[in-house]
Structure formats: structure tokens, C-alpha cells
Design a protein around this motif. Sequence first.
Motif, PDB file in Angstrom:
ATOM      1  N   GLU A  63      31.305 -34.970  45.900  1.00 25.48           N
ATOM      2  CA  GLU A  63      30.497 -34.485  44.778  1.00 25.48           C
ATOM      3  C   GLU A  63      29.022 -34.731  45.084  1.00 25.48           C
ATOM      4  OE1 GLU A  63      31.782 -32.797  42.178  1.00 25.48           O
ATOM      5  OE2 GLU A  63      33.668 -32.988  43.267  1.00 25.48           O
ATOM      6  N   PRO A  64      28.134 -33.923  44.523  1.00 19.64           N
ATOM      7  CA  PRO A  64      26.705 -34.104  44.823  1.00 19.64           C
ATOM      8  C   PRO A  64      26.211 -35.523  44.577  1.00 19.64           C
ATOM      9  CG  PRO A  64      27.040 -32.029  43.667  1.00 19.64           C
ATOM     10  CD  PRO A  64      28.364 -32.755  43.665  1.00 19.64           C
ATOM     11  N   GLU A  65      26.670 -36.140  43.490  1.00 13.60           N
ATOM     12  CA  GLU A  65      26.202 -37.491  43.170  1.00 13.60           C
ATOM     13  C   GLU A  65      26.641 -38.542  44.185  1.00 13.60           C
ATOM     14  OE1 GLU A  65      29.855 -36.751  40.471  1.00 13.60           O
ATOM     15  OE2 GLU A  65      28.165 -35.572  41.217  1.00 13.60           O
ATOM     16  N   ASP A  66      27.668 -38.230  44.979  1.00 13.87           N
ATOM     17  CA  ASP A  66      28.141 -39.165  45.996  1.00 13.87           C
ATOM     18  C   ASP A  66      27.120 -39.371  47.116  1.00 13.87           C
ATOM     19  OD1 ASP A  66      30.508 -39.342  44.581  1.00 13.87           O
ATOM     20  OD2 ASP A  66      31.568 -37.885  45.852  1.00 13.87           O
ATOM     21  N   PHE A  67      26.115 -38.503  47.182  1.00 15.51           N
ATOM     22  CA  PHE A  67      25.140 -38.569  48.260  1.00 15.51           C
ATOM     23  C   PHE A  67      23.939 -39.463  47.932  1.00 15.51           C
ATOM     24  CE2 PHE A  67      27.697 -34.923  49.122  1.00 15.51           C
ATOM     25  CZ  PHE A  67      27.873 -34.972  50.494  1.00 15.51           C
ATOM     26  N   VAL A  68      23.993 -40.159  46.812  1.00 17.78           N
ATOM     27  CA  VAL A  68      22.961 -41.148  46.479  1.00 17.78           C
ATOM     28  C   VAL A  68      23.512 -42.501  46.910  1.00 17.78           C
ATOM     29  CG1 VAL A  68      21.460 -42.087  44.687  1.00 17.78           C
ATOM     30  CG2 VAL A  68      22.232 -39.712  44.524  1.00 17.78           C
ATOM     31  N   ASP A  69      23.333 -42.797  48.199  1.00 16.06           N
ATOM     32  CA  ASP A  69      23.913 -44.013  48.771  1.00 16.06           C
ATOM     33  C   ASP A  69      23.035 -45.233  48.497  1.00 16.06           C
ATOM     34  OD1 ASP A  69      21.782 -43.713  50.523  1.00 16.06           O
ATOM     35  OD2 ASP A  69      23.013 -43.104  52.227  1.00 16.06           O
ATOM     36  N   ALA A  70      23.492 -46.392  48.945  1.00 17.93           N
ATOM     37  CA  ALA A  70      22.791 -47.659  48.684  1.00 17.93           C
ATOM     38  C   ALA A  70      21.379 -47.642  49.262  1.00 17.93           C
ATOM     39  CB  ALA A  70      23.587 -48.825  49.258  1.00 17.93           C
ATOM     40  N   ARG A  71      21.188 -47.059  50.426  1.00 13.93           N
ATOM     41  CA  ARG A  71      19.855 -46.976  51.030  1.00 13.93           C
ATOM     42  C   ARG A  71      18.922 -46.161  50.152  1.00 13.93           C
ATOM     43  NH1 ARG A  71      17.146 -43.302  53.653  1.00 13.93           N
ATOM     44  NH2 ARG A  71      15.532 -43.855  55.132  1.00 13.93           N
ATOM     45  N   LYS A  72      19.388 -45.019  49.680  1.00 17.15           N
ATOM     46  CA  LYS A  72      18.592 -44.159  48.808  1.00 17.15           C
ATOM     47  C   LYS A  72      18.280 -44.891  47.497  1.00 17.15           C
ATOM     48  CE  LYS A  72      16.879 -40.165  47.416  1.00 17.15           C
ATOM     49  NZ  LYS A  72      15.702 -39.554  48.011  1.00 17.15           N
TER      50      LYS A  72
END
Length: 122
Positions: A63-72
Motif C-alpha cells: 500500500e502507498p502508506e507502507d513506503f513511509v519507512d523508519a528512515r523517512k
Amino acid sequence: MATHNDLGRKGEAIAKAHLEANGYEIMDENWVFGRAEIDLIAYKNKTIIFAEVKTRTGNSFGEPEDFVDARKQRLLADAADEYIYLMNHQGEARFDIISILYDRNNNYTLKHIEDAFWPSAT
């Protein structure tokens, strides 16, 4: 301009319209601090909202929201800290994710995830 950049800008415009329609005041767009860029900074009910917008044309990789990782999340938190300092904001703050997913017919679904994360200090 690359197609993914066009898609991102389109998604940010949709997210901005969504926030405004729901009573948020847009304070800044694409605010940059260091290596971080905050897509939308809004204000509602004495709270500053730092919104990360993720737009995709499919979810086969997640899902798009899955791409906001810990680094981001850490980068966004650092930028948010600076923004709060510069604005001398004394109220609450939160991080939202606005996920926009397009289908094959160019229709989209928008998911506004309030208080999506609070980066831990590391």
C-alpha cells in the motif's frame, strides 16, 4: 518531467484539496529542511499536522502508506522539529499519511491516516 513526479504532484494537489475540504488550513507545501521534504503542513484545532502524501498506481508492492519507512519518519521528525521551532508553535503536532491509490481506470481512493506515526528518538 518524469511520470512519477507528475503523479506525485497530482496526488499532493488531491491531498491538499481533501485537507481544505475538511477544515484544515494549509500553512506550507513542499517545505524542505536538510534532506527532508514535508509535502503538506496544515493547521487545525491548535495542532500542526505534518502530512506525507504517497501516491501509487498499484499496490502489488504494498500500500502507498507502507513506503513511509523508519528512515523517512526520522527525516520528517527532524524537519518538523525545525518547523515547530521556527514557528514558535506551543501546541500539539502530529504526523499524518495521505495515501492515494489509482486503479486502471484512473479512479483513485484516498486514505487519510491521522496520527500515523511518531518517530522515536534514536
